[in-house]
Design a protein around this motif. Structure first.
Motif, mmCIF file in Angstrom:
data_model
loop_
_atom_site.group_PDB
_atom_site.id
_atom_site.type_symbol
_atom_site.label_atom_id
_atom_site.label_comp_id
_atom_site.label_asym_id
_atom_site.label_seq_id
_atom_site.Cartn_x
_atom_site.Cartn_y
_atom_site.Cartn_z
ATOM 1 N N TYR A 1 0.658 -1.084 0.128
ATOM 2 C CA TYR A 1 -0.392 -0.404 -0.471
ATOM 3 C C TYR A 1 0.674 1.100 -0.160
ATOM 4 O O TYR A 1 2.100 1.588 0.531
ATOM 5 C CB TYR A 1 -0.950 0.637 1.373
ATOM 6 C CG TYR A 1 -2.272 -0.902 1.363
ATOM 7 C CD1 TYR A 1 -2.377 -1.805 0.694
ATOM 8 C CD2 TYR A 1 -3.229 -1.100 2.334
ATOM 9 C CE1 TYR A 1 -3.426 -3.107 0.787
ATOM 10 C CE2 TYR A 1 -3.935 -2.045 2.254
ATOM 11 C CZ TYR A 1 -4.472 -2.659 1.559
ATOM 12 O OH TYR A 1 -5.541 -3.649 1.284
ATOM 13 N N LYS B 1 -2.353 7.551 -1.374
ATOM 14 C CA LYS B 1 -2.997 7.688 -2.741
ATOM 15 C C LYS B 1 -2.633 9.756 -3.642
ATOM 16 O O LYS B 1 -1.972 9.513 -4.474
ATOM 17 C CB LYS B 1 -4.154 7.762 -3.018
ATOM 18 C CG LYS B 1 -5.248 8.356 -4.051
ATOM 19 C CD LYS B 1 -6.727 8.451 -4.451
ATOM 20 C CE LYS B 1 -7.137 6.766 -4.107
ATOM 21 N NZ LYS B 1 -8.769 6.804 -4.195
ATOM 22 N N ASN B 2 -2.068 10.386 -2.285
ATOM 23 C CA ASN B 2 -1.313 11.668 -3.251
ATOM 24 C C ASN B 2 -0.268 11.368 -3.314
ATOM 25 O O ASN B 2 0.614 12.181 -3.660
ATOM 26 C CB ASN B 2 -2.010 12.876 -1.817
ATOM 27 C CG ASN B 2 -1.027 12.234 -0.406
ATOM 28 O OD1 ASN B 2 -1.029 11.464 -0.259
ATOM 29 N ND2 ASN B 2 -1.446 13.345 0.268
ATOM 30 N N GLN C 1 0.809 9.007 -5.077
ATOM 31 C CA GLN C 1 0.983 7.589 -6.547
ATOM 32 C C GLN C 1 2.259 8.101 -7.425
ATOM 33 O O GLN C 1 2.845 7.864 -7.759
ATOM 34 C CB GLN C 1 -0.348 7.525 -6.909
ATOM 35 C CG GLN C 1 -0.356 6.418 -7.735
ATOM 36 C CD GLN C 1 -1.992 6.364 -8.141
ATOM 37 O OE1 GLN C 1 -2.623 6.483 -7.757
ATOM 38 N NE2 GLN C 1 -2.027 5.742 -9.935
ATOM 39 N N TYR D 1 -0.175 0.411 -10.155
ATOM 40 C CA TYR D 1 -1.348 0.799 -9.330
ATOM 41 C C TYR D 1 -2.879 0.475 -9.459
ATOM 42 O O TYR D 1 -3.554 0.241 -10.796
ATOM 43 C CB TYR D 1 -0.994 2.556 -9.465
ATOM 44 C CG TYR D 1 0.059 3.133 -9.080
ATOM 45 C CD1 TYR D 1 0.701 3.042 -7.610
ATOM 46 C CD2 TYR D 1 1.047 3.708 -9.912
ATOM 47 C CE1 TYR D 1 1.989 3.404 -7.232
ATOM 48 C CE2 TYR D 1 2.518 3.875 -9.376
ATOM 49 C CZ TYR D 1 2.134 4.107 -8.201
ATOM 50 O OH TYR D 1 3.904 4.537 -7.772
ATOM 51 N N SER E 1 -7.345 0.616 -7.869
ATOM 52 C CA SER E 1 -7.643 0.824 -6.578
ATOM 53 C C SER E 1 -7.850 -0.204 -5.199
ATOM 54 O O SER E 1 -7.536 -1.168 -5.805
ATOM 55 C CB SER E 1 -8.646 1.433 -6.913
ATOM 56 O OG SER E 1 -8.798 1.967 -7.705
ATOM 57 N N GLU F 1 -14.310 2.475 -2.709
ATOM 58 C CA GLU F 1 -12.522 2.835 -3.498
ATOM 59 C C GLU F 1 -12.456 3.837 -2.050
ATOM 60 O O GLU F 1 -13.053 4.418 -1.341
ATOM 61 C CB GLU F 1 -12.717 3.895 -4.289
ATOM 62 C CG GLU F 1 -11.063 3.992 -4.704
ATOM 63 C CD GLU F 1 -11.205 5.157 -5.795
ATOM 64 O OE1 GLU F 1 -10.419 5.674 -5.986
ATOM 65 O OE2 GLU F 1 -11.929 4.562 -7.296
ATOM 66 N N HIS G 1 -9.949 6.157 -0.096
ATOM 67 C CA HIS G 1 -9.454 7.450 0.246
ATOM 68 C C HIS G 1 -8.154 7.427 0.084
ATOM 69 O O HIS G 1 -8.130 8.467 -0.368
ATOM 70 C CB HIS G 1 -10.387 8.150 0.879
ATOM 71 C CG HIS G 1 -12.374 7.948 1.281
ATOM 72 N ND1 HIS G 1 -12.958 9.286 -0.090
ATOM 73 C CD2 HIS G 1 -13.215 7.832 1.166
ATOM 74 C CE1 HIS G 1 -14.403 8.915 0.172
ATOM 75 N NE2 HIS G 1 -14.139 8.212 1.016
ATOM 76 N N TYR H 1 -5.717 5.025 0.334
ATOM 77 C CA TYR H 1 -4.081 4.285 -0.211
ATOM 78 C C TYR H 1 -4.882 3.340 -1.206
ATOM 79 O O TYR H 1 -5.807 3.641 -1.898
ATOM 80 C CB TYR H 1 -4.309 3.014 1.105
ATOM 81 C CG TYR H 1 -3.287 3.662 2.075
ATOM 82 C CD1 TYR H 1 -2.209 4.350 1.943
ATOM 83 C CD2 TYR H 1 -4.348 3.998 3.001
ATOM 84 C CE1 TYR H 1 -1.781 4.491 3.205
ATOM 85 C CE2 TYR H 1 -3.396 4.821 3.927
ATOM 86 C CZ TYR H 1 -2.514 4.604 4.374
ATOM 87 O OH TYR H 1 -1.302 5.497 5.790
ATOM 88 N N VAL H 2 -3.525 3.500 -2.042
ATOM 89 C CA VAL H 2 -4.121 3.012 -3.887
ATOM 90 C C VAL H 2 -2.920 1.456 -3.042
ATOM 91 O O VAL H 2 -1.674 1.117 -2.566
ATOM 92 C CB VAL H 2 -3.452 3.373 -4.914
ATOM 93 C CG1 VAL H 2 -4.564 4.454 -5.421
ATOM 94 C CG2 VAL H 2 -1.701 4.136 -4.594
#
Length: 530
Positions: free
Chosen positions: A62, A65-66, A68, A85, A87, A94, A96, A98-99
């Motif tokens: 993991y 997300k911000n 990535q 990557y 979701s 989904e 908010h 982590y990806v």
């Protein structure tokens, strides 16, 4: 300033050498992950994830997300083939934050690489308190070695090193000239937590808007201004809907402990003497979804306005239900859609387990429910006001309800029928609203419902043996008072009298025994004195 810069360069250099050496000299365990955190004076954190494998393959972890498109993937040995990557899906939604980062690679002797990204608020600091909270440590594999480098002047101990799950092994704190080094082993899907002390006081800045004053450490002024702006917009709406305003409201952040994280405390308003204290906001949510802390702030502000119109804290379901409804309604209007949906999703999950029964919140008080079990109480309280406002006119309905509440005296709040009758008055349909509350499982005691209760208690008292005097007689007198109050439609007084008569009736045997014992002891003492 110059010596501080030299110190930081030295720290960065030493830490880099140590961590790269650690990465290149790991025991050749298959798919080995190690996490390293480098925390600076302001709490900003470099995260380095070192990975090693002996053969060709693929793996995953993991990542925020911000980050990535901003993280660095560095290969020391071997070759990376591709990085993708996807979701992260939780309960059909989904995530908010982590990806899932997947990577394929070829090993020469081994495959050694690092993944690096940045956290602006890795550590949360309001001197002298500070707490480092790592990102989620989730990857292919189980236990994870973690190492954190704190500034050399801070203090912590092994007892202050923990994880969200509470499971942690081999926690060590080593103080060196260039850094305080904390190491441990944590499990899968966990976070490292380090609570530490900074030997100085915080630089506090006060920013004001109307009757709102935000006391914030200088490092968080920009974020505090954003929260204050949202509070200012809500304040104007609340002032109109409640028809009053508090004298002043202070707002401040607090540094969370592990306990605060486990309990999910987002914010609160303490009771200071006989007044409400400042709105306290959990600084952790500076890392949250855009708008999340602002919604928490709107929720806590509603408590001040409810206090202003006289709603006691004993009616917690009213306090929390209104605070939830108003904060989510205004939050959506302010454009915080993701934060609102995230919060409403949590409420919905709790609500689905209740099967339409909401009346249990009627007995909810600040000390009656453990904090970790509050979810269903918030969900049920929100549902009451969401349903009523949707049916009877939203904020306009609340405006009429609050006007009625302002006419209440002290005893009205302890008359369940009068409280629920007020909801019907605001809807211009008392019978329909009372039936709705009955359907939800609320206890609604009106004058007609008290008649059987008064007769039942009088029958019970008359059945007591005569040797329980004078308590039998006392219970009878109170029951007669309840009947008299009921005839005059004094529901609150009648209800209290019924309960008092019931209490004396139930306690008549131990009261009589205690009275006899007191008489015997008194007579014995008198004889001895003679």
């Amino acid at each position: 300033m110059k010596s501080r810069a030299s110190h930081l360069l030295l720290l960065a250099g030493v830490a880099t050498i140590i961590t790269i050496t650690l990465a290149l000299n790991v025991a050749h365990a298959e798919k080995d992950f190690k996490y390293v955190f480098k925390i600076d004076d302001e709490g900003a954190t470099r995260v380095l994830v070192y990975f090693c494998d002996e053969k060709n393959g693929s793996s995953w972890l993991y990542v925020p997300k911000n980050q990535q498109g901003l993280l660095n993937f560095t290969v020391y040995e071997g070759r990376v083939i591709n990085v993708t990557y996807r979701s992260l899906i939780n309960d059909g939604r989904e995530d908010h934050f982590y990806v899932i980062m997947e990577f394929h690679y070829e090993a020469s002797r081994v495959f050694n690489a690092s993944i690096e990204y940045y956290m602006k608020y890795g550590a949360l600091i309001i001197e002298p308190r500070a707490t480092f909270i790592s990102p989620r440590v989730v990857h292919e594999g189980a236990a994870t070695s973690v190492v954190a480098y704190l500034p050399c002047y801070v203090y912590t101990s092994e007892e202050s090193v923990s994880s969200v799950s509470g499971s942690i092994n081999d926690a060590r704190v080593v103080r060196k000239e260039e850094a305080v080094i904390v190491s441990a082993v944590i499990g899968s899907d966990d976070r490292l937590i380090i609570e530490y002390t900074v030997p100085r006081e915080a630089e506090i800045t006060n920013i004001s808007l109307e009757r709102l004053v935000f006391r914030t450490p200088s490092r968080y002024v920009d974020f505090a201004n954003q929260v204050l702006s949202a509070l200012g917009k809500a304040y104007a709406v609340y002032k109109e809907v409640f028809g009053c305003e508090p004298r002043s409201v202070c707002v401040e952040f607090f540094v969370p402990s592990r306990k605060d994280m486990v309990l999910g405390i987002e914010g609160y308003v303490p009771l200071v003497g006989r007044e409400l204290g400042p709105i306290r906001l959990n600084l952790l949510y500076i890392r949250g979804v855009e708008g999340f802390m602002k919604i928490v702030a709107l929720h806590e502000l509603a408590h001040h306005f409810l206090w202003c119109i006289g709603v006691p804290l004993s009616k917690l379901w009213i306090h929390e239900g209104i605070a939830e409804y108003l904060s989510l309604t205004l939050g959506r209007e302010m454009g915080y859609h993701s934060a609102v949906e995230m919060h409403k999703s949590s409420l919905k999950n709790d609500l689905e387990r209740l099967s339409g029964y909401l009346g249990f919140i009627q007995k909810w008080t600040p000390s009656s429910v453990p904090p970790q079990e509050l979810g269903p109480y918030y969900a049920a309280s929100y549902q009451v006001f969401s349903a009523l406002c949707e049916k009877y006119g939203g904020l306009r309905y609340l405006e009429k309800l609050f006007a009625t509440f302002k006419e209440f005296d002290y005893f009205d709040w302890y008359d369940e029928y009068r409280v629920i009758e007020a909801f019907g008055e605001a809807a211009d349909n008392i019978d329909e609203v009372i039936e709705l509350f009955l359907k939800w499982g609320f206890e609604v005691e009106g004058s007609s419902r008290l008649v059987p209760r008064v007769s039942q208690i009088r029958e019970k008292v008359s059945g007591l043996p005569n040797w329980l005097e004078p308590y039998k007689r006392l219970a009878e007198v109170i029951a007669c008072l309840a009947e008299a109050f009921q005839r005059q439609d004094l529901i609150c007084a009648a209800t209290l009298a019924v309960k008092a008569s019931q209490l004396v009736c139930d306690a008549s045997i131990p009261l009589t025994i205690a009275s006899i014992a007191i008489v015997v002891v008194t007579l014995t003492l008198l004889r001895r004195s003679v």
